[in-house]
Design an enzyme around this catalytic site. Structure first.
Site, mmCIF file in Angstrom:
data_model
loop_
_atom_site.group_PDB
_atom_site.id
_atom_site.type_symbol
_atom_site.label_atom_id
_atom_site.label_comp_id
_atom_site.label_asym_id
_atom_site.label_seq_id
_atom_site.Cartn_x
_atom_site.Cartn_y
_atom_site.Cartn_z
ATOM 1 N N ASP A 46 -4.417 8.430 10.918
ATOM 2 C CA ASP A 46 -3.036 8.016 11.142
ATOM 3 C C ASP A 46 -2.458 8.580 12.427
ATOM 4 O O ASP A 46 -2.752 9.707 12.833
ATOM 5 C CB ASP A 46 -2.168 8.450 9.957
ATOM 6 N N GLU A 57 0.863 -1.181 0.000
ATOM 7 C CA GLU A 57 0.000 0.000 0.000
ATOM 8 C C GLU A 57 0.899 1.230 0.000
ATOM 9 O O GLU A 57 1.636 1.469 0.957
ATOM 10 C CB GLU A 57 -0.895 -0.008 1.239
#
Length: 245
Positions: free
Chosen positions: A57, A46
């Protein structure tokens, strides 16, 4: 056949997916990192599209994304870097980012570039479920959907029908980078998703061989991001990947 489909057809267990942001640590590191990952036997990659406000994140990925942006990374530059990637890279590649970046680029232009450079799937956590489904299908690019422990059974049924490629099974409600804590509640959630009629990979909190093996015992495999980014930063990415074998 899409390379993601081929992967899950040929390998049902212990699939290792690695996440890293494009253009990190240095702007020109994208392709060399892909080559290293392939050489070390990683099954799926990814590639993060750096974004200024990556809500899902944790601090490590946020810092890496900022560094990549400061280096000058853009979505167009990423496509330029990937122009010749398929001359040597055969593993499935996914672009992971946020809808705002793709929206600004233009969905049609984005999918055309994905086709041109050989992108097999995208992960856009904030893209509405059914949005542009027909366009992704026409381009032969999987729009990989996420599920979390908070996903209701009703929502899960809708996601299962709309899902493409595999399900990204988020292990926790927190951001990336935390440790994967074992609990009966979490394992029941893993088992529920694994019982669906689509492959799944577990992400968030997978950081070493033990946590990978634990997650992979409830799914087709797992995704490592933060720990690999730390290894890139520390200059021991090769050794880290070998430690997962």
């Amino acid at each position: 056949m899409n390379r993601i489909d081929q992967l899950f057809q040929n390998k049902q267990k212990d699939i290792l997916s690695i996440y890293f942001p494009a253009g990190y640590p240095k702007l020109e590191d994208t392709l060399p990192t892909l080559q290293l990952l392939q050489d070390k036997g990683v099954d799926l990659v990814e590639i993060g599209i750096p974004f200024s406000d990556p809500l899902a994140d944790g601090p490590v990925i946020q810092t890496a994304a900022k560094q990549a942006l400061d280096n000058g990374m853009t979505l167009q530059l990423l496509f330029d870097q990937l122009q010749d990637a398929r001359k040597s890279i055969t593993m499935p590649l996914i672009l992971m980012g946020y809808w705002n970046t793709v929206y600004k680029f233009g969905i049609d232009a984005f999918l055309a570039e994905c086709q041109k450079v050989g992108i097999d799937g995208v992960i856009l956590p904030d893209l509405p479920l059914e949005e542009y489904k027909a366009k992704f299908e026409a381009a032969g690019v999987h729009n990989v959907l996420l599920v979390t422990p908070q996903t209701t059974d009703k929502r899960l049924g809708t996601i299962e029908k709309a899902a493409s490629g595999f399900l990204y099974m988020v292990s926790t409600a927190s951001t990336t980078g935390g440790a994967l804590q074992a609990s009966k509640e979490r394992e029941d959630y893993f088992k529920k998703i694994a019982a669906l009629d689509i492959p799944s990979l577990i992400g968030f909190g997978i950081h070493d061989k033990a946590s990978f093996q634990h997650a992979a015992s409830f799914s087709n495999g797992a995704i490592i991001g933060t720990a690999f980014i730390k290894a890139l930063e520390n200059g021991n990415a090769s050794e880290f990947l070998e430690s997962l074998q």
